[in-house]
Scaffold this motif. Structure first.
Motif, PDB file in Angstrom:
ATOM      1  N   LYS A   1       1.098  -1.425   0.139  1.00 16.02           N
ATOM      2  CA  LYS A   1      -0.215  -0.129  -0.153  1.00 16.02           C
ATOM      3  C   LYS A   1       0.420   1.536  -0.365  1.00 16.02           C
ATOM      4  O   LYS A   1       0.503   2.064  -0.327  1.00 16.02           O
ATOM      5  CB  LYS A   1      -1.108   0.009   0.937  1.00 16.02           C
ATOM      6  N   LYS A   2       2.461   1.608   0.275  1.00 15.99           N
ATOM      7  CA  LYS A   2       3.158   2.075   0.290  1.00 15.99           C
ATOM      8  C   LYS A   2       2.669   2.990  -0.735  1.00 15.99           C
ATOM      9  O   LYS A   2       2.756   3.939  -1.579  1.00 15.99           O
ATOM     10  CB  LYS A   2       4.718   1.556   0.146  1.00 15.99           C
ATOM     11  N   VAL A   3       3.028   2.057  -2.691  1.00 14.18           N
ATOM     12  CA  VAL A   3       2.425   2.929  -3.613  1.00 14.18           C
ATOM     13  C   VAL A   3       1.963   3.471  -3.586  1.00 14.18           C
ATOM     14  O   VAL A   3       1.403   4.131  -4.624  1.00 14.18           O
ATOM     15  CB  VAL A   3       2.879   1.297  -4.474  1.00 14.18           C
ATOM     16  N   VAL A   4       0.489   4.270  -2.811  1.00 12.16           N
ATOM     17  CA  VAL A   4      -0.623   4.547  -2.951  1.00 12.16           C
ATOM     18  C   VAL A   4      -0.826   5.935  -2.340  1.00 12.16           C
ATOM     19  O   VAL A   4      -1.142   6.993  -3.295  1.00 12.16           O
ATOM     20  CB  VAL A   4      -1.961   4.103  -2.652  1.00 12.16           C
ATOM     21  N   TYR A   5       0.625   5.646  -1.387  1.00 11.57           N
ATOM     22  CA  TYR A   5       1.060   7.547  -1.279  1.00 11.57           C
ATOM     23  C   TYR A   5       2.301   7.815  -2.189  1.00 11.57           C
ATOM     24  O   TYR A   5       2.316   8.621  -2.206  1.00 11.57           O
ATOM     25  CB  TYR A   5       1.806   7.251   0.120  1.00 11.57           C
ATOM     26  N   GLU A   6       2.556   7.226  -2.546  1.00 12.08           N
ATOM     27  CA  GLU A   6       4.022   7.515  -2.913  1.00 12.08           C
ATOM     28  C   GLU A   6       3.498   8.274  -4.911  1.00 12.08           C
ATOM     29  O   GLU A   6       4.154   8.094  -5.810  1.00 12.08           O
ATOM     30  CB  GLU A   6       5.529   6.268  -3.938  1.00 12.08           C
ATOM     31  N   ASN A   7       2.614   7.224  -5.144  1.00 10.87           N
ATOM     32  CA  ASN A   7       2.315   7.785  -6.578  1.00 10.87           C
ATOM     33  C   ASN A   7       0.935   8.428  -6.124  1.00 10.87           C
ATOM     34  O   ASN A   7      -0.163   7.943  -5.647  1.00 10.87           O
ATOM     35  CB  ASN A   7       1.673   5.845  -6.976  1.00 10.87           C
ATOM     36  N   GLU A   8       1.471   9.309  -7.462  1.00 11.22           N
ATOM     37  CA  GLU A   8       0.736  11.279  -7.001  1.00 11.22           C
ATOM     38  C   GLU A   8      -0.636  10.306  -7.414  1.00 11.22           C
ATOM     39  O   GLU A   8      -1.601  11.262  -6.776  1.00 11.22           O
ATOM     40  CB  GLU A   8       1.347  11.963  -7.915  1.00 11.22           C
ATOM     41  N   GLU A   9      -0.850   9.836  -8.824  1.00  9.94           N
ATOM     42  CA  GLU A   9      -2.108   9.484  -9.349  1.00  9.94           C
ATOM     43  C   GLU A   9      -2.743   8.719  -8.624  1.00  9.94           C
ATOM     44  O   GLU A   9      -4.501   9.057  -8.563  1.00  9.94           O
ATOM     45  CB  GLU A   9      -1.892   8.905 -11.161  1.00  9.94           C
ATOM     46  N   PHE A  10      -2.838   8.337  -8.085  1.00  9.53           N
ATOM     47  CA  PHE A  10      -3.226   7.296  -6.646  1.00  9.53           C
ATOM     48  C   PHE A  10      -3.540   7.955  -5.410  1.00  9.53           C
ATOM     49  O   PHE A  10      -4.505   6.928  -5.631  1.00  9.53           O
ATOM     50  CB  PHE A  10      -2.231   5.574  -6.840  1.00  9.53           C
ATOM     51  N   ASN A  11      -2.889   8.134  -5.057  1.00 11.63           N
ATOM     52  CA  ASN A  11      -3.163   9.212  -3.865  1.00 11.63           C
ATOM     53  C   ASN A  11      -4.161  10.396  -4.150  1.00 11.63           C
ATOM     54  O   ASN A  11      -4.825  10.257  -3.444  1.00 11.63           O
ATOM     55  CB  ASN A  11      -1.457  10.301  -3.142  1.00 11.63           C
ATOM     56  N   LEU A  12      -3.828  10.967  -4.879  1.00  9.85           N
ATOM     57  CA  LEU A  12      -5.112  12.024  -5.608  1.00  9.85           C
ATOM     58  C   LEU A  12      -6.159  11.578  -5.625  1.00  9.85           C
ATOM     59  O   LEU A  12      -7.366  11.477  -4.861  1.00  9.85           O
ATOM     60  CB  LEU A  12      -4.937  12.971  -6.759  1.00  9.85           C
ATOM     61  N   LEU A  13      -6.530  10.004  -6.378  1.00  7.83           N
ATOM     62  CA  LEU A  13      -7.780   9.402  -6.179  1.00  7.83           C
ATOM     63  C   LEU A  13      -7.874   9.017  -5.145  1.00  7.83           C
ATOM     64  O   LEU A  13      -9.700   8.805  -5.305  1.00  7.83           O
ATOM     65  CB  LEU A  13      -7.536   8.432  -7.650  1.00  7.83           C
ATOM     66  N   GLN A  14      -7.142   8.390  -4.498  1.00  5.83           N
ATOM     67  CA  GLN A  14      -8.119   8.033  -2.847  1.00  5.83           C
ATOM     68  C   GLN A  14      -7.999   9.193  -2.157  1.00  5.83           C
ATOM     69  O   GLN A  14      -9.502   8.671  -1.392  1.00  5.83           O
ATOM     70  CB  GLN A  14      -6.288   6.941  -2.544  1.00  5.83           C
ATOM     71  N   HIS A  15      -7.601   9.980  -2.185  1.00  5.65           N
ATOM     72  CA  HIS A  15      -8.114  11.292  -1.987  1.00  5.65           C
ATOM     73  C   HIS A  15      -9.822  12.149  -2.276  1.00  5.65           C
ATOM     74  O   HIS A  15     -10.748  12.189  -1.030  1.00  5.65           O
ATOM     75  CB  HIS A  15      -6.980  12.000  -1.438  1.00  5.65           C
ATOM     76  N   ALA A  16     -10.032  11.599  -3.135  1.00  4.38           N
ATOM     77  CA  ALA A  16     -11.394  11.989  -3.785  1.00  4.38           C
ATOM     78  C   ALA A  16     -12.045  11.722  -3.993  1.00  4.38           C
ATOM     79  O   ALA A  16     -13.382  11.623  -3.426  1.00  4.38           O
ATOM     80  CB  ALA A  16     -10.478  12.275  -5.966  1.00  4.38           C
TER      81      ALA A  16
END
Length: 629
Positions: free
Chosen positions: A447-462
């Motif tokens: 799950k580190k990649v969810v935070y390290e990858n900007e696109e995934f992180n922004l989608l998670q927050h959206a």
């Protein structure tokens, strides 16, 4: 005085009869209308209302088998209960507040207490037939949109006692609807899990369960990643089952009096709280609640008197007490879990050790990504102020607005497609998140990649799903990609992301694929949009005389004006349905490093489509792509 005040008189007041009111305000009775692409659409509520009556007969000891048969548009349900009293057959399906469940002694813990369900099915069906078999005699009546159209006199029969109801939902209310068998199958399984001894024959297949909620978890959990055997505990009016796996998130199945409360409620909240409290006391350590519940899969079923739900569709329990004079739901569940789960762990030390190991692993994982998570969240917070990837809408799922269920996030590829959707969307309920090319293949990553990858992180927050689905901002997450090989690949990559890190989002029925037309067939008088070759051929036959045919190769080619037709009331969505609990195995096959095996699969499933004199490029069959779901 304003003109509208002058016109307000006795003539402005009118009373609707029961069927008029149901047809005018169907959402009050069955929730979402929909076309059947969501598991909680109204057509499934109609089916459930009929089966519930048969279940109540079984609970009363009358009839151990129920027959359910359906196709895309028609439903037939036959039980072998006592049968509706013949003199009341018409009243029971066409008079509000008429039924046999007002005698609290007979149906103390029934769900359908308001006498509305069957009447709503009748009013919202173009064809509705009820036939009762009772003590060697039978009576039949037929209705159309709630109006009695045919009634036969009582006559003799050799059929066993019981009731048969056939209906066809009204397609003027449920536009372009069809029943999806997988959703109905889940409903059938839940009925047999909760009613030991009941057999349901659904479209020729037999459904039966011996171990109740234990069987439910065996069907839904990935047995290869279970950390310990399922804990299954039963008491008076309560049953629970639980285990831990390796997946991210929490997953719960909760029921009240046989009703699947898909949105949880007081009983599910109490169960989550009781598990945390019991395990903290058992291990005598103040573990973080999120570490205890991480990767849990649990089920709870309780029975209460006179349950209070937060809507007519009964998807969320609001009751605070288990009965008029009984304890609170919270205390009832907490006392049971505290005693029985604690006893179980003392008797099964291997399971207790496995749970503790899972908690400690979750604790390590949480601390391991704490620093990355903090930086990523700060970055996402700054980006949200001017997030170019997200064009948000005004309403969200956590609002109280009546249109909250319509909230939708379209995930698009590239700026051209997102531009068309943005210009044609409903700004109240439809948001757009634009991907920059193909996202990362995240299979096998932590799950580190969810935070390290900007696109995934922004989608998670959206989506607001970092800490679970409680704060989910959109009811529908729609992957909107081109119907070509690259578009299919992006679909797979996005489904991999959700299945890898947020599987409960898929299992809860929130993820869809947008279907957009492949062809536009038109002449000077009429335009027809076609979603398949069959529809294209039918359109050509209808319009005749060599109409103009346009093949849409990408979403960006479709004008915003046209796009508005495809994401409005006639939107076509394919739900992503998870048929196999072994998510790891599915993803490993489709997204892992076994390239030669996949290559062989593709070669064996190539399809050449011939269109008169032309040969279209070979593409991977959409049905094969969907096997991942």
């Amino acid at each position: 005085m304003a003109e509208n005040d002058i016109n307000y008189s006795e003539d402005s007041i009118r009373s609707l009869d029961w069927k008029e009111h149901i047809r005018l305000r169907p959402g009050m009775y069955i929730g979402k209308l929909g076309d059947g692409s969501a598991y909680d659409d109204g057509i499934y509520v109609l089916l459930k209302e009929i089966i519930d009556n048969s279940i109540d007969e079984f609970v009363m000891g009358a009839g151990r088998t129920i027959e359910v048969n359906l196709n895309d548009h028609k439903v037939a349900v036959r039980d072998y209960g006592r049968g509706i009293p013949l003199g009341k057959v018409i009243d029971c399906v066409s008079k509000i507040n008429t039924g046999g469940k007002y005698d609290s002694k007979a149906f103390q813990k029934s769900v359908g207490l308001n006498g509305v369900g069957t009447k709503a099915v009748n009013a919202l069906s173009t064809a509705f037939t009820v036939q009762s078999y009772r003590d060697g005699r039978t009576k039949i009546a037929e209705f159309a949109k709630g109006e009695l159209v045919r009634e036969e006199a009582e006559k003799e029969t050799t059929q066993r006692n019981g009731t048969a109801i056939n209906f066809m939902p009204d397609d003027s209310i449920f536009r372009h609807y069809r029943f999806i068998p997988e959703f109905v199958e889940n409903m059938i399984w839940n009925y047999v899990y909760l009613n030991s001894g009941l057999t349901i024959n659904f479209n020729g297949q037999k459904y039966f369960s011996e171990k109740g909620l234990h069987d439910l978890l065996m069907r839904h959990a990935d047995t290869e990643t279970m950390r310990y055997p399922i804990i299954h505990l039963k008491g008076n009016d309560i049953e629970i089952a639980m285990t831990h796996g390796q997946q991210y998130g929490e997953e719960y199945y909760s029921f009240v009096n046989g009703q699947h409360t898909t949105q949880g409620g007081t009983h599910q909240a109490a169960f989550r709280e009781a598990v945390v409290k019991t395990l903290r006391e058992f291990y005598d350590k103040d573990f973080d609640a999120s570490d205890i519940r991480a990767s849990i899969i649990g089920a709870i079923a309780i029975k209460v008197q006179e349950p209070v739900f937060e809507s007519q569709t009964k998807t969320k329990l609001g009751s605070q007490n288990v009965g008029p004079e009984g304890p609170s739901v919270r205390a009832f569940i907490n006392d049971f879990v505290k005693k029985d789960l604690d006893d179980y762990l003392h008797k099964n030390p291997a399971t207790a050790d496995a749970i503790k190991a899972r908690i400690l692993q979750s604790e390590r994982e949480r601390k391991d990504i704490a620093g990355i998570k903090k930086l990523a969240n700060e970055r996402a917070k700054k980006a949200s102020l001017h997030n170019r990837k997200l064009r948000d809408c005004k309403l969200h799922l956590d609002d109280t607005h009546e249109r909250r269920q319509d909230t939708t996030l379209f995930i698009t590829e590239g700026d051209s497609a997102s531009g068309s959707i943005t210009k044609s969307r409903d700004v109240m309920t439809q948001a757009v998140f634009s991907l920059k090319g193909k996202p990362l293949n995240c299979f096998g990553l932590t799950k580190k990649v969810v935070y390290e990858n900007e696109e995934f992180n922004l989608l998670q927050h959206a989506l607001n799903i970092e800490d679970g689905l409680d704060g989910l901002r959109y009811n529908n997450i729609v992957i909107a990609t081109d119907a070509d090989v690259d578009g299919m690949h992006i679909r797979l990559l996005m489904m991999t992301f959700f299945l890898q890190f947020f599987p409960d989002l898929v299992k809860a029925g929130h993820v869809y694929i947008l279907q957009t037309p492949l062809f536009r067939v038109r002449n000077k008088k009429e335009t027809i949009y076609c979603y398949s070759d069959e529809e294209r051929r039918n359109a050509i036959a209808k319009l005749g005389n060599k109409p103009e045919i346009t093949r849409f190769k990408g979403l960006g080619e479709i004008s915003p004006e046209e796009f508005g037709l495809f994401i409005g009331k006639d939107i076509r969505l394919d739900p992503v349905i998870l048929k196999d609990a072994n998510i790891k195995g599915l993803l490993e096959y489709f997204m892992g490093k076994n390239t030669p095996t996949r290559q062989q699969h593709i070669v064996q499933n190539l399809r050449v489509e011939k269109d008169d004199e032309t040969v279209n490029p070979v593409v991977l069959d959409d049905a094969e792509i969907k096997e991942v779901a």
